[in-house]
Motif scaffolding. Structure first.
Motif, short mmCIF file in Angstrom:
data_model
loop_
_atom_site.label_atom_id
_atom_site.label_comp_id
_atom_site.label_asym_id
_atom_site.label_seq_id
_atom_site.Cartn_x
_atom_site.Cartn_y
_atom_site.Cartn_z
N VAL A 1 44.84 33.48 34.50
CA VAL A 1 44.65 34.39 33.36
C VAL A 1 45.92 34.33 32.51
O VAL A 1 46.92 34.98 32.83
CB VAL A 1 44.37 35.83 33.81
CG1 VAL A 1 44.17 36.74 32.60
CG2 VAL A 1 43.14 35.87 34.71
N GLU B 1 48.85 34.93 30.04
CA GLU B 1 49.46 36.02 29.28
C GLU B 1 50.34 35.47 28.16
O GLU B 1 50.69 36.20 27.24
CB GLU B 1 50.31 36.90 30.20
CG GLU B 1 49.51 37.57 31.32
CD GLU B 1 48.48 38.54 30.80
OE1 GLU B 1 48.68 39.09 29.68
OE2 GLU B 1 47.47 38.75 31.50
N ARG C 1 37.40 30.88 40.62
CA ARG C 1 37.43 32.25 40.11
C ARG C 1 38.24 33.16 41.02
O ARG C 1 38.49 32.83 42.19
CB ARG C 1 35.99 32.79 39.99
CG ARG C 1 35.20 32.18 38.84
CD ARG C 1 33.75 32.56 38.93
NE ARG C 1 33.13 32.65 37.63
CZ ARG C 1 31.82 32.77 37.44
NH1 ARG C 1 31.00 32.83 38.49
NH2 ARG C 1 31.34 32.86 36.23
N SER C 2 38.60 34.32 40.48
CA SER C 2 39.46 35.23 41.24
C SER C 2 38.77 35.83 42.45
O SER C 2 39.44 36.27 43.40
CB SER C 2 39.97 36.35 40.33
OG SER C 2 38.89 37.14 39.86
N MET D 1 41.13 32.94 26.06
CA MET D 1 40.10 33.97 26.15
C MET D 1 38.95 33.52 27.03
O MET D 1 38.39 34.33 27.79
CB MET D 1 39.59 34.29 24.74
CG MET D 1 38.56 35.42 24.72
SD MET D 1 39.16 36.99 25.43
CE MET D 1 40.35 37.47 24.16
N ASP E 1 36.64 34.91 34.49
CA ASP E 1 37.25 35.51 35.68
C ASP E 1 37.98 34.43 36.47
O ASP E 1 37.91 34.37 37.70
CB ASP E 1 36.21 36.21 36.55
CG ASP E 1 36.84 37.07 37.64
OD1 ASP E 1 37.96 37.56 37.42
OD2 ASP E 1 36.22 37.22 38.71
N SER E 2 38.69 33.57 35.73
CA SER E 2 39.44 32.47 36.34
C SER E 2 40.59 33.00 37.18
O SER E 2 41.11 34.11 36.96
CB SER E 2 39.99 31.56 35.23
OG SER E 2 40.92 30.64 35.73
N SER F 1 32.89 29.70 27.39
CA SER F 1 32.59 31.09 27.04
C SER F 1 31.09 31.25 26.87
O SER F 1 30.50 30.70 25.93
CB SER F 1 33.30 31.49 25.75
OG SER F 1 32.83 32.75 25.30
N ARG G 1 39.79 34.12 30.66
CA ARG G 1 39.65 35.53 31.02
C ARG G 1 38.18 35.89 31.24
O ARG G 1 37.84 36.57 32.21
CB ARG G 1 40.25 36.40 29.92
CG ARG G 1 41.76 36.26 29.78
CD ARG G 1 42.27 36.97 28.55
NE ARG G 1 43.70 36.70 28.33
CZ ARG G 1 44.32 36.88 27.18
NH1 ARG G 1 43.64 37.35 26.14
NH2 ARG G 1 45.60 36.61 27.07
N GLU G 2 37.33 35.42 30.33
CA GLU G 2 35.91 35.72 30.45
C GLU G 2 35.31 35.10 31.71
O GLU G 2 34.42 35.68 32.35
CB GLU G 2 35.16 35.19 29.22
CG GLU G 2 33.67 35.51 29.23
CD GLU G 2 32.92 34.81 28.11
OE1 GLU G 2 31.79 34.34 28.37
OE2 GLU G 2 33.47 34.71 26.99
N ASP H 1 54.29 35.50 34.87
CA ASP H 1 53.02 35.37 34.14
C ASP H 1 52.50 33.94 34.19
O ASP H 1 53.24 33.00 34.46
CB ASP H 1 53.21 35.76 32.66
CG ASP H 1 53.64 37.21 32.49
OD1 ASP H 1 53.24 38.04 33.33
OD2 ASP H 1 54.37 37.50 31.53
#
Length: 233
Positions: free
Chosen positions: A189, A191, A10-11, A179, A185-186, A128, A182-183, A146
């Motif tokens: 991400v 684009e 995660r980030s 998606m 918090d990987s 998710s 993103r959820e 990106d």
């Protein structure tokens, strides 16, 4: 297939443990009782009358093999094995740089896609918790500034051309993976999204850009239909 676990970065520097079993179910730490279906399960009905199309193809295979009604099963399994081998070869290349020189499909992918991108990860489990689904993203790359998410599909060139290329189901699948990342918090991400269709006859590779926003809307509609049908079971 035994249960597999993958630790996803995660980030914020932490990690998320995601589990997958052989029944296409996914869950995270402490959530084994609430296993989520795979994305492919939730979108399996998007492309219209899959049963009718499958029966038509099966009868065609039987005619081309002297009436052998088991031909479709054998050919279908061979295609699945071929696709699995390709995925494994690509994963090995991204992870180690090793090249499977005996796989013509891999060489096609390498020349059209592999050498043209900076790869970040492959075969990444996603989950998710809000929409309750999981899946495995084929690969992530650095695309200009990106992050891009990728999916690999093997196709028969004749049918691919006949039906106008890739399907909306494939785009919904990729958007759902994006998606989920993103959820989660990987650190990845996406684009952008791309699907690489690799022709089984080695005639080429078609790279199709994906509208992730449109694909996500289609996935949500498909998921709603799936859940509505399940309520009536």
């Amino acid at each position: 297939m035994a249960t597999e676990m993958q630790s996803h970065p995660r980030s914020d520097g932490s990690s998320l443990q995601i589990y997958r079993n052989g029944n296409h179910k996914y869950w995270v730490d402490g959530g084994e009782k609430n296993k989520a279906p795979s994305v492919t399960t939730l979108i399996s009905h998007i492309d219209g009358d899959g049963f009718g199309a499958g029966m038509g193809w099966a009868m065609k295979m039987a005619r081309q093999n002297d009436g052998d009604l088991t031909a479709a099963q054998r050919i279908g399994q061979a295609s699945r094995d071929e696709g699995t081998h390709l995925h494994n070869a690509i994963h090995y290349y991204i992870a180690t740089g090793g090249i499977d020189e005996e796989s013509d499909l891999f060489i096609s992918w390498l020349q059209a896609v592999g050498d043209e991108n900076t790869w970040l990860a492959s075969e990444q489990f996603v989950y998710s918790s809000h929409y309750l689904y999981g899946g495995t993203a084929d690969a992530l790359s650095l695309h200009a500034t990106d992050t891009a998410i990728w999916d690999w599909k093997t196709k028969n060139a004749e049918s691919y051309d006949k039906y106008g290329g890739g399907s909306m189901k494939d785009q919904a699948q990729l958007a759902a993976y994006a998606m989920a990342l993103r959820e989660m918090d990987s650190v990845y991400v996406p684009e952008r999204g791309f699907i690489a269709y690799i022709m089984r006859d080695q005639s080429g590779v078609d790279v199709v850009p994906v509208d992730l926003n449109k694909g996500w809307k289609l996935f949500l509609a498909s998921r709603s239909l799936y859940n509505l049908v399940r309520e009536g079971v």
